[in-house]
Design a protein around this motif. Structure first.
Motif, PDB file in Angstrom:
ATOM      1  N   LYS A 191       3.794   1.605  -1.246  1.00  0.00           N
ATOM      2  CA  LYS A 191       4.470   1.752  -2.544  1.00  0.00           C
ATOM      3  C   LYS A 191       3.492   1.819  -3.717  1.00  0.00           C
ATOM      4  O   LYS A 191       3.893   1.708  -4.866  1.00  0.00           O
ATOM      5  N   ASP A 192       2.209   1.999  -3.432  1.00  0.00           N
ATOM      6  CA  ASP A 192       1.166   2.076  -4.459  1.00  0.00           C
ATOM      7  C   ASP A 192       1.152   0.851  -5.378  1.00  0.00           C
ATOM      8  O   ASP A 192       0.959   0.961  -6.589  1.00  0.00           O
TER       9      ASP A 192
ATOM     10  N   VAL B  87       0.842  -1.198   0.000  1.00  0.00           N
ATOM     11  CA  VAL B  87       0.000   0.000   0.000  1.00  0.00           C
ATOM     12  C   VAL B  87       0.882   1.254   0.000  1.00  0.00           C
ATOM     13  O   VAL B  87       0.627   2.201  -0.739  1.00  0.00           O
TER      14      VAL B  87
END
Length: 148
Positions: free
Chosen positions: A123-124, A121
């Motif tokens: 680090k997208d 989450v």
């Protein structure tokens, strides 16, 4: 980027992104600090897309567990940290996956799952949907099987 390129390396903290393959193994980049490491073929490495969690009925792919956590947390980080005590982690995991096999899924496994989810989450890399199959190759295989 899907979970097919995200690795867990035994003895190394956090998660790694597969960069390239070499003759003697591969190069991976840490999602925690961005440092690159060389990983030999003898190292114990797990690809996140290949990991499954035991439930009372069957094994559930880690991707689906991540989707359940994402749904519970509305796309944000988990409400418990991976350093919480065993009871809190088990209660949280029971809310996410009520039918997990308590005899085969240990608190250490739950810690890893919570930590990995939060790293992804941060680090997208939170697209846990099913990887799309190549529709052209499916059409070709359908044609081949139809002509046999």
């Amino acid at each position: 980027m899907g979970l097919e390129k995200i690795l867990s390396v035994a003895g190394k903290p956090g998660l790694y992104k597969l960069i390239t393959q070499t003759r003697s193994g591969f190069v991976a980049e840490s999602l925690l600090d961005g440092k690159r490491i060389s990983v030999g073929l003898r190292s114990n490495v797990s690809v996140l897309s290949e990991i499954a969690i035991y439930t009372l009925e069957a094994e559930l792919p880690l991707r689906e567990v991540f989707l359940k956590i994402q749904e519970k947390e509305n796309g944000g980080k988990t409400s418990v940290g991976h350093k919480e005590d065993k009871i809190k982690l088990e209660e949280y995991f029971f809310e996410v996956l009520p039918n997990y096999d308590e005899d085969r899924v240990y608190a250490s496994d739950i810690k890893k799952i919570v930590q990995w989810y939060n790293i992804l989450v941060d680090k997208d890399i939170a697209d846990f949907s099913e990887p799309e199959k190549d529709s052209e190759s499916e059409k070709e295989s359908d044609k081949e099987s139809a002509t046999e």
